[in-house]
Design an enzyme around this catalytic site. Structure first.
Site, mmCIF file in Angstrom:
data_model
loop_
_atom_site.group_PDB
_atom_site.id
_atom_site.type_symbol
_atom_site.label_atom_id
_atom_site.label_comp_id
_atom_site.label_asym_id
_atom_site.label_seq_id
_atom_site.Cartn_x
_atom_site.Cartn_y
_atom_site.Cartn_z
ATOM 1 N N LYS A 83 56.708 29.274 9.356
ATOM 2 C CA LYS A 83 55.905 28.571 10.365
ATOM 3 C C LYS A 83 54.709 27.922 9.664
ATOM 4 O O LYS A 83 53.964 28.598 8.933
ATOM 5 C CB LYS A 83 55.441 29.596 11.397
ATOM 6 C CG LYS A 83 55.127 29.046 12.763
ATOM 7 C CD LYS A 83 54.848 30.218 13.696
ATOM 8 C CE LYS A 83 54.534 29.782 15.087
ATOM 9 N NZ LYS A 83 53.910 30.851 15.872
HETATM 10 C C1 E4P Z 1 54.022 30.653 19.272
HETATM 11 O O1 E4P Z 1 54.668 30.254 18.350
HETATM 12 C C2 E4P Z 1 52.577 30.389 19.430
HETATM 13 O O2 E4P Z 1 51.882 30.843 18.331
HETATM 14 C C3 E4P Z 1 52.086 31.004 20.720
HETATM 15 O O3 E4P Z 1 52.994 30.702 21.752
HETATM 16 C C4 E4P Z 1 50.664 30.610 21.073
HETATM 17 O O4 E4P Z 1 50.373 31.070 22.370
HETATM 18 P P1 E4P Z 1 48.895 31.165 22.948
HETATM 19 O O5 E4P Z 1 48.399 29.786 23.217
HETATM 20 O O6 E4P Z 1 49.036 31.968 24.208
HETATM 21 O O7 E4P Z 1 48.084 31.882 21.892
#
Ligand code: E4P
Length: 216
Positions: A83
């Site tokens: 990622k």
């Molecule tokens: C997933 O890959 C993201 O990091 C996550 O959905 C972020 O979510 P949030 O905005 O609730 O922190």
């Protein structure tokens, strides 16, 4: 539509994995912090538990260190997805890592043009953050719709991984808009199956069944 779980909590992942509903897992630095675990250790445990793709995020912001960290994360297991943040360095690192055969997930995507850049370098996934767009007073779902249209216009194979999901309606609207994947926090997955009329109806059926005096 694929469901990923958005957590690094192994107990939640184990529970939901056993339901057969899970297709993968996403983590991020905040979720690793919340887990209280070492990133490599917890990702190894998750990757062994889950068959599908497991996203582990680099912490670096510069191109060279992103490549180093991405390759280290990929050594953990075959189902690791690297990622990377949707920055210019992230896009450049994505191109190299994708060409080397690694799976990639471009995170912190907030615009359709960012998603287009990610698709052009062959990212496996792009993660538009719906909830955080909503927080700015803009409709996050429009972002999903726009990206779907662009990817379909040109036949890009990058999958739209809808992230920052906060509600049942986010999941429903993502499915209607054609997101390939939704990554959902455990508390929201639970809500997808619940309906007050199901509970009420079941209560009435059980009361009547009791009155029949029968057993099956
Ligand atoms: C997933 O890959 C993201 O990091 C996550 O959905 C972020 O979510 P949030 O905005 O609730 O922190």
């Amino acid at each position: 539509m694929k469901f990923f779980i958005d957590t690094a909590d192994v107990d939640d992942i184990r529970y939901w994995n056993e339901t057969g509903l899970l297709d993968g897992v996403t983590t991020n630095p905040s979720l690793i912090l919340k887990s209280g675990r070492d990133i490599k250790e917890v990702l190894a445990e998750i990757c062994e538990m889950v068959e599908g793709d497991v996203s582990g995020e680099v912490a670096a912001t510069d191109y060279d260190t992103m490549l180093t960290e991405g390759r280290k994360l990929a050594e953990i297991a075959d189902n690791i997805v690297i990622k990377l943040p949707t920055t210019m360095d992230g896009v450049r690192a994505c191109k190299v890592l994708t060409d080397d055969g690694f799976k990639t997930n471009m995170t912190l995507c907030f615009s359709a043009t960012q998603a287009l850049m990610c698709a052009k370098v062959g990212a496996t996934y792009v993660s538009p953050f719906i909830g955080r767009v909503d927080d700015m007073g803009v409709d996050g779902m429009e972002l999903i719709e726009d990206i779907r249209t662009i990817f379909d216009n040109y036949g890009y194979e990058t999958e739209i991984l809808a992230a920052s999901i906060r509600t049942m309606n986010h999941v429903k609207d993502c499915a209607i808009a054609g997101a390939d994947v939704a990554t959902i926090p455990p508390s929201t997955i639970e809500k997808l199956i619940r309906h007050p009329l199901t509970d009420k109806g079941l209560e009435a059926f059980l009361a009547d069944w009791e009155k029949t005096g029968q057993t099956i």
